[in-house]
Write a protein that holds these residues in place. Structure first.
Motif, PDB file in Angstrom:
ATOM      1  N   LEU A 617       0.818  -1.209   0.000  1.00  0.00           N
ATOM      2  CA  LEU A 617       0.000   0.000   0.000  1.00  0.00           C
ATOM      3  C   LEU A 617       0.852   1.260   0.000  1.00  0.00           C
ATOM      4  CD1 LEU A 617      -2.879   1.091   0.109  1.00  0.00           C
ATOM      5  CD2 LEU A 617      -2.826   0.858   2.594  1.00  0.00           C
ATOM      6  N   GLN A 618       2.068   1.159   0.521  1.00  0.00           N
ATOM      7  CA  GLN A 618       2.968   2.308   0.573  1.00  0.00           C
ATOM      8  C   GLN A 618       3.197   2.905  -0.805  1.00  0.00           C
ATOM      9  OE1 GLN A 618       4.400   3.585   3.412  1.00  0.00           O
ATOM     10  NE2 GLN A 618       5.367   5.228   2.231  1.00  0.00           N
ATOM     11  N   ALA A 624      -2.139   6.510   3.715  1.00  0.00           N
ATOM     12  CA  ALA A 624      -3.003   5.381   4.065  1.00  0.00           C
ATOM     13  C   ALA A 624      -2.182   4.238   4.637  1.00  0.00           C
ATOM     14  CB  ALA A 624      -3.777   4.922   2.835  1.00  0.00           C
ATOM     15  N   ALA A 625      -1.014   3.993   4.057  1.00  0.00           N
ATOM     16  CA  ALA A 625      -0.136   2.939   4.571  1.00  0.00           C
ATOM     17  C   ALA A 625       0.362   3.274   5.971  1.00  0.00           C
ATOM     18  CB  ALA A 625       1.041   2.742   3.615  1.00  0.00           C
ATOM     19  N   GLU A 626       0.732   4.555   6.209  1.00  0.00           N
ATOM     20  CA  GLU A 626       1.221   4.971   7.519  1.00  0.00           C
ATOM     21  C   GLU A 626       0.125   4.843   8.573  1.00  0.00           C
ATOM     22  OE1 GLU A 626       4.086   6.502  10.245  1.00  0.00           O
ATOM     23  OE2 GLU A 626       4.124   5.432   8.343  1.00  0.00           O
ATOM     24  N   ALA A 627      -1.105   5.176   8.214  1.00  0.00           N
ATOM     25  CA  ALA A 627      -2.220   5.029   9.153  1.00  0.00           C
ATOM     26  C   ALA A 627      -2.416   3.571   9.526  1.00  0.00           C
ATOM     27  CB  ALA A 627      -3.496   5.601   8.537  1.00  0.00           C
ATOM     28  N   CYS A 628      -2.331   2.680   8.542  1.00  0.00           N
ATOM     29  CA  CYS A 628      -2.452   1.247   8.828  1.00  0.00           C
ATOM     30  C   CYS A 628      -1.317   0.774   9.726  1.00  0.00           C
ATOM     31  CB  CYS A 628      -2.455   0.451   7.517  1.00  0.00           C
ATOM     32  SG  CYS A 628      -4.071   0.354   6.741  1.00  0.00           S
ATOM     33  N   ARG A 629      -0.099   1.224   9.436  1.00  0.00           N
ATOM     34  CA  ARG A 629       1.055   0.805  10.239  1.00  0.00           C
ATOM     35  C   ARG A 629       0.868   1.213  11.695  1.00  0.00           C
ATOM     36  NH1 ARG A 629       5.368   2.473  12.653  1.00  0.00           N
ATOM     37  NH2 ARG A 629       4.980   4.657  12.153  1.00  0.00           N
ATOM     38  N   LEU A 630       0.426   2.455  11.896  1.00  0.00           N
ATOM     39  CA  LEU A 630       0.218   2.957  13.242  1.00  0.00           C
ATOM     40  C   LEU A 630      -0.780   2.090  14.001  1.00  0.00           C
ATOM     41  CD1 LEU A 630       0.267   5.124  15.504  1.00  0.00           C
ATOM     42  CD2 LEU A 630      -1.465   6.352  14.197  1.00  0.00           C
TER      43      LEU A 630
END
Length: 841
Positions: A617-618, A624-630
């Protein structure tokens, strides 16, 4: 004799009138077959022996097929005359009743005479005054007075001289049939150049319906001429002079038939069109027919097809000639010379020339650009030439020059009623949206909808623009109206599906943006079904082929989430996001689905798959990818067992430890985190949801924005105490909107604070005065307090600001309640108890 009556949109009682129903009864009693084709309903007092057919639109292929089997078609309003004349071999009549006499108004007179002159038909009337007026105005057809015995009342019995009516219809039928030709010939006119691959297929589709084929070749270097001659066409060679109209007119000069059908080599005549065309060329009234052109674009992720109508079937007359070097037209010439032009429902032409591979294989762009620049240089104040220039820039991907050309064309418009004005406005707005000039585009589209309310493409584009601006609730309102309106009329250049599956696909994005996955899945399922219905039979669309399967997978996944089967949901989402399936999804839909899959995998205990999804997704959407990672880090670290506890409060907790794996240095928006958070709620992991919200409030998401959006989300889920705390925190921080204020009003009403509720509703109205539900809630608050008079004043204001059925229905209920209270019956409780709770999302 088989006679059909056409009625207006209104209820049949109002649109038909007692005299027309009496005519139906008399004809049925005398043994004739009588049909009523109505856009209204069947009245309770309808005469026996009459067939009733309720339809959505009078101008449609099914209606014309029904009417084609009749001997006579009677229009009950002058606007239906054109529909009656479309049938061709059936005699068209216009009935003018005594109590609706057009002689009572100059405007009505003008409309009536215009209808009769444009398509002369026989007239039935019960008034000698009407008959003398129409006869004196020279309508062109015979006028018959059908005697009425007795006064008669609307909705009651009325005696009609059946013999006079029957004789009038038979005489009108004989007059009409004397003008219908026994036979009529049809010729094909084409211009071609290097179309060896296409010309055989094109001629094969049209050969069964034409008597003669003329192909003008403008310099082919392949086997086009030989192939055309093998198919039975007469080939005429003509030097190419960068003038499409000239070449078209040469093809007309070499035909000898009564009618002309015009096609290009990259077009195919739909097989279902043959019966409509054969019927059309026997029509004694119409001079040219507009045929639907379905342009297969190849952009299946957007639509698969564009549609418009063009005068492709017309009488062969020496005065009918094409005009224009590029995008040549013949309809203006036909109209100028007094010809009657009508749509031809049931006939369509498939155009494949816009397919990407075809365009790339041909060097048409430079040729077209040279021609249109020549037009602009020769006539710089020709708005249509500037419009064509803009379209060529669009095809080249030069958005900036396209915008300038469209703006110049718009300034040169002779009026908003010219044929290309709506599509000019649409293309200008589309270019502005692509150029990220959202507010300009939205303002232009809103004005355009006021001028062309039935051009649903403009509303669709506005809904898409609102989505891009992340104004998802507003977008939903606009897109729902698109579906309610349905497809645009054929005379517009319209995207197939603008009033159906395209609007629903855009609604999917709106629902996803709001975190409402179950509704998004349902909207996608409906869109998939409508795609198959509208594209499957006409266009080889990959989207129409694969969308039903994707919709079924998505529906299965969401059903399993709802039932707590997280492992089963993950399995279905993996199938949905398989590369072969996900390519059928719009990129704007792909990101939230990917986020949901990622969080579900974490909840199923598959962290490796979740982190791999984040990596993929990155490359598509870093935020969006950073939100998922968090959130994945927060959930993975948590030792919560998912107990159903929700100890949420307004933000402002302690800062996160920077060493925590969930800590991020950059800001995220609610749009980035909405889907992962909603997934935790949908999966029943409220403790994890609460913990994630705490970490988000510590820095990644701006505090006031998080409070505002969390409050709205929790209100929708029915967690009103938690919603109130977050919404109040957002109000104190100065971050609010109309939706939040409306919800605050509802919460205040629930808490027994009617004055506060009314204050919130008023603020919501100030921000969004055209949203009916805020007005209704304010009126309901006054009603709950026993002040119906104030509530009625609110609804009177709402009438002027927004209108609509909900306002009228609420006003009627409030009036009833007020009367009951004045009669002393309010002791039994509020008469309109449903109002006391305000609105619900």
């Amino acid at each position: 004799m088989r006679v059909a009556y056409l009625t207006e949109k209104d209820a049949a009682e109002e649109s038909l009138g007692s005299v027309v129903l009496a005519q139906c009864a008399v004809l049925a009693a005398r043994g004739h077959q009588v049909l009523v084709v109505t856009m209204g309903g069947q009245p309770a007092w309808a005469p026996p022996g009459v067939e009733w057919h309720k339809v959505e639109r009078l101008v449609s292929a099914p209606v014309l097929e029904l009417l084609a089997g009749c001997d006579a078609v009677v229009a009950t309003h002058h606007s239906h005359v054109a529909v009656a004349t479309d049938v061709g071999t059936a005699a068209p009549f216009l009935f003018v009743s005594f109590d609706a006499s057009p002689v009572n108004g100059l405007a009505a007179r003008a409309k009536l005479i215009e209808a009769l002159r444009g398509a002369p038909v026989a007239v039935l009337t019960t008034s000698g005054l009407v008959a003398s007026y129409i006869g004196g105005a020279g309508g062109g057809g015979p006028v018959y007075v059908c005697a009425v015995n007795g006064a008669g009342v609307h909705g009651g019995p009325l005696e009609l001289d059946g013999e006079t009516l029957e004789r009038a219809l038979l005489r009108g039928l004989a007059w009409h049939r004397s003008r219908v030709p026994r036979t009529s010939t049809l010729g094909l006119a084409m211009i071609v150049r290097d179309e060896e691959e296409n010309v055989r297929q094109c001629l094969a589709t049209v050969k069964p319906v034409v008597d003669e084929m003329v192909v003008v070749d403008t310099g082919s270097r392949d086997n086009t001429v030989a192939v055309a001659e093998q198919m039975g066409a007469k080939v005429v060679k003509q030097e190419w002079r960068d003038d499409f109209a000239e070449a078209r007119n040469v093809s007309l000069e070499h035909l000898s038939t009564d009618w002309v059908l015009v096609l290009d080599a990259d077009e195919r005549l739909a097989q279902s069109s043959q019966s409509a065309i054969r019927r059309a060329i026997l029509n004694p009234v119409v001079d040219a027919f507009l045929v639907d052109i379905i342009n297969v674009t190849g952009e299946v992720l957007i639509s698969g097809a564009l549609a418009h109508s063009s005068a492709r079937l017309f009488r062969r007359r020496p005065e009918y000639r094409y005009e224009g070097y590029l995008h040549e037209q013949i309809a203006p010439c036909i109209a100028r010379t007094g010809g009657h032009v009508r749509p031809l429902p049931g006939a369509s032409i498939l155009h494949y020339g816009y397919l990407g591979a075809v365009v790339a294989a041909r060097d048409k762009s430079e040729r077209n650009m040279a021609i249109v620049r020549r037009q602009v240089e020769e006539d710089p104040r020709n708005g249509f030439a500037h419009f064509n220039l803009g379209m060529e820039y669009v095809r080249r991907g030069d958005r900036q020059r396209a915008i300038k050309a469209f703006q110049r064309s718009f300034r040169l418009l002779p009026g908003l009623n010219v044929s290309y004005a709506p599509v000019l406005l649409k293309n200008l707005a589309a270019c502005l949206l692509e150029d990220q000039r959202h507010e300009e585009a939205l303002a232009l589209l809103e004005l355009g909808e006021q001028v062309y309310p039935d051009y649903v493409d403009l509303a669709l584009l506005r809904g898409i623009g609102l989505n891009r601006s992340r104004r998802y609730r507003e977008a939903l309102t606009v897109l729902e109206a698109c579906v309610e309106k349905g497809e645009a009329p054929a005379f517009y250049m319209t995207q197939v599906g603008a009033g159906s599956f395209l609007a629903r696909m855009a609604m999917v994005e709106s629902y996803l943006g709001l975190g409402r996955f179950d509704e998004a899945a349902e909207s996608y399922r409906l869109a998939a079904r409508e795609m198959v219905e509208r594209l499957g039979g006409a266009v080889a669309s990959a989207l129409a082929k694969h969308a039903p399967g994707a919709a079924a997978l998505w529906e299965t996944a969401e059903h399993r989430v709802e039932n707590g089967d997280i492992a089963g949901a993950v399995k279905a989402y993996r199938q949905l996001m398989d590369p072969e399936v996900r390519r059928e999804l719009l990129p704007t839909q792909l990101v939230p689905l990917w986020q949901r899959k990622t969080l579900l995998e974490v909840l199923a205990g598959d962290l490796d798959a979740a982190y791999e999804d984040i990596r993929l997704l990155q490359g598509i959407n870093a935020n969006a990818a950073e939100a998922c990672r968090l959130l994945v880090d927060v959930v993975a670290e948590s030792d919560s067992t998912g107990d159903k506890v929700l100890p949420l409060a307004g933000n402002g907790g302690g800062a996160a430890d920077p060493a925590h794996p969930g800590h991020v240095g950059s800001r995220l928006s609610w749009h980035d985190v909405a889907v992962p958070l909603t997934t935790l709620l949908d999966a029943g992991r409220e403790m994890w949801f609460a913990r994630a919200c705490e970490w988000l409030a510590s820095g990644p998401v701006e505090e006031a924005e998080l409070d505002l959006e969390l409050g709205k989300l929790l209100f929708q889920r029915g967690w009103y105490d938690a919603a109130a705390r977050h919404l109040l925190a957002s109000v104190r921080a100065g971050a609010t909107d109309a939706v939040a204020l409306g919800q605050m009003g509802e919460l205040a009403a629930r808490g027994g604070l009617p004055a506060d509720a009314r204050a919130f509703y008023r603020q919501a109205i100030r921000l969004s005065p055209k949203v009916p539900r805020y007005w209704v809630s304010l009126a309901a608050s006054y009603h709950a307090a026993g002040n119906d008079r104030a509530g009625l004043r609110v609804l009177d204001l709402a009438r002027r600001c927004t209108g609509g059925e909900i306002i009228e229905a609420t006003r009627m209920a409030l009036e009833i309640s007020s009367r009951l209270r004045s009669d002393g019956q309010h002791a039994r409780g509020p008469a309109c108890g449903s109002f006391s709770g305000g609105w619900h999302p």
